[in-house]
Design a protein around this motif. Structure first.
Motif, PDB file in Angstrom:
ATOM      1  N   CYS A  41      43.442  59.495  45.392  1.00  0.00           N
ATOM      2  CA  CYS A  41      43.147  59.603  46.836  1.00  0.00           C
ATOM      3  C   CYS A  41      43.126  61.055  47.308  1.00  0.00           C
ATOM      4  O   CYS A  41      42.654  61.345  48.407  1.00  0.00           O
ATOM      5  N   GLU A  44      35.911  53.560  51.367  1.00  0.00           N
ATOM      6  CA  GLU A  44      37.285  54.072  51.417  1.00  0.00           C
ATOM      7  C   GLU A  44      37.490  54.849  52.712  1.00  0.00           C
ATOM      8  O   GLU A  44      36.569  55.477  53.232  1.00  0.00           O
ATOM      9  N   GLY A  58      41.807  56.710  51.142  1.00  0.00           N
ATOM     10  CA  GLY A  58      41.703  55.698  50.096  1.00  0.00           C
ATOM     11  C   GLY A  58      42.060  54.295  50.529  1.00  0.00           C
ATOM     12  O   GLY A  58      41.983  53.348  49.723  1.00  0.00           O
TER      13      GLY A  58
END
Length: 472
Positions: A47, A131, A156
């Protein structure tokens, strides 16, 4: 009756829904339970977009997205594919966002809302997965900020972007659409709308067939309505001054309730979409039948059942099914007392008192509602007394039985009402004279005096009947 839209207002909404009921993010194993923790504490190489990190799809996120698509009457596509959307922004550490482009997970659906001229369908173009980027925290307003902080905890998180056709014709309809969409999502149990960033809105609006403006990152339903109201007036003023409404991206400043220009128009080719090389296409059409069997009873279906099963009005059924918790609360109460009476007191009275105090249905125990309706149905208290009990519980606590005893709310009848009526007539000769002269409102004044004398414990209808008898 046909709705008239003289300004030719067209509104389409792009709603970003965070699938935050999942345990982990969409492409990594970081927990989704970050909202109460310090910034940048729920992150990993994936992420944060560090070199060499590879995404792995969260199957539960795909299943949740299919569930939403089915609930929105969408067609679930045979297969879906992820793409890279390339642009640079500080909250996007990779320099691109993993999203969907040519092959969204679902498309071609609709939501039915209460429009300006009755029920109105708003078409859903597509619902695709992506995301979430990080969160930017500006010091002050976005156009005057001295500095900006970045929190990647949100980066994320699984998002579903739900894109509507420009079928919405007013800011009020936009708010109703958002209310209905949130209602459906809560019934599906795929997100918690009370968490920060759970539902964000980008609104596209144009008038008189002109160029559209996109207002970005609106964080509330009320904010969406206000942003659209402002933007429609702004565009009308530009046209009235013989200017040109240009296609651009604008930001809604919630503090000042205005929109400010961010950048001029963008097209899809500006993002240089190309397939995500680290994620293979997913064949999902075979998943849909099994997921469809797990769908819960949705708001519209529950509304129709309430009308048929409990014999309540459509208006009450709509109000009671507008929130899942409220619908469950009502059914639990209706199973113990008269369902029609329960519908009136839960949807009209209790909900109104909760809204006034900015509380949810969790603030009131269903056992207390059952007791209040039972006492009222047994003719032991007046409707005013029942309202007083609800307000006292919300403000100070206690049980209905205790409050009835402490406040002396038991209904008075017979001789007490007759005596109070006779005293009111004797003490208010002018009101009596006005009534006898044909002024009906004077009777209401006398009713008020009797209610005052009985401390609101007499039934107003009975008081009126007794007064009419005495006045004759």
């Amino acid at each position: 009756m046909t709705y008239e839209n003289p300004d030719g207002v067209k509104i389409g909404l792009e709603v970003h829904v965070q699938l935050n009921r999942l345990k982990t993010k969409v492409f990594c194993g970081c927990t989704t339970d970050y909202h109460s923790d310090p910034p940048n504490t729920h992150v990993c190489p994936v992420c944060l977009g560090l070199p060499g990190s590879l995404p792995v799809i969260n199957k539960k996120a795909v299943e949740a997205a299919i569930k939403v698509g089915l609930a929105l009457n969408c067609r679930i596509e045979e297969h879906t594919q992820f793409y890279r959307k390339n642009y640079y922004y500080p909250d996007l550490p990779k320099g691109f966002q993993i999203t969907q482009y040519d092959f969204p997970i679902s498309s071609g659906g609709y939501i039915t809302i209460e429009g300006e001229d009755g029920e109105h369908k708003v078409r859903i173009t597509r619902a695709h997965m992506e995301e979430d980027p990080g969160r930017l925290v500006h010091e002050g307003t976005i156009d005057r900020s001295k500095y900006t902080l970045i929190d990647y905890n949100r980066s994320g998180m699984a998002l579903l972007e739900i894109v509507s056709e420009p079928d919405i014709r007013s800011p009020k309809e936009a708010r109703r659409y958002l209310d209905k969409l949130r209602n459906i999502l809560e019934y599906l149990d795929v997100f918690d709308g009370n968490l920060e960033g759970a539902l964000r809105v980008d609104a596209n609006v144009s008038i008189m067939g002109g160029q559209r403006a996109e207002v970005k990152n609106i964080s509330s339903h009320k904010g969406a309505e206000r942003a659209l109201l402002y933007e429609i007036v702004r565009q009308k003023n530009v046209i009235r001054r013989r200017g040109t409404v240009v296609q651009e991206t604008r930001h809604f400043d919630e503090a000042r309730e205005i929109t400010v220009s961010m950048r001029t128009k963008e097209e899809a080719h500006d993002y240089r979409y190309f397939p995500e090389p680290d994620l293979v296409p997913l064949k999902i059409s075979s998943w849909a039948p099994a997921i469809a069997e797990t769908l819960p009873e949705l708001p519209d279906a529950r509304r129709l059942r309430f009308i048929e099963q409990y014999g309540i009005t459509d208006e009450h059924a709509k109000a009671l099914t507008s929130e899942l918790k409220l619908a469950v609360f009502y059914e639990d109460v209706a199973g113990r007392v008269d369902p029609r009476m329960a519908a009136v007191w839960v949807s009209d009275v209790l909900k109104g008192e909760l809204n006034y105090r900015d509380l949810t249905i969790d603030a009131f125990r269903k056992e207390h509602m059952i007791s209040i309706i039972e006492i009222l149905a047994n003719n032991k208290i007046t409707e005013d007394g029942a309202v007083d009990i609800i307000r006292t519980i919300l403000d100070k606590g206690g049980s209905p039985e205790e409050i009835v005893k402490e406040k002396g709310l038991l209904k008075v009848e017979g001789d007490i009402v007759e005596t109070a009526a006779q005293e009111a007539i004797k003490e208010n000769p002018q009101a009596v004279a006005d009534y006898k002269a044909g002024k009906e409102k004077a009777l209401n004044a006398l009713v008020g005096q009797v209610m005052k004398k009985t401390k609101g414990r007499a039934d107003a209808r009975t008081v009126r009947e007794v007064l009419l008898k005495e006045l004759k």
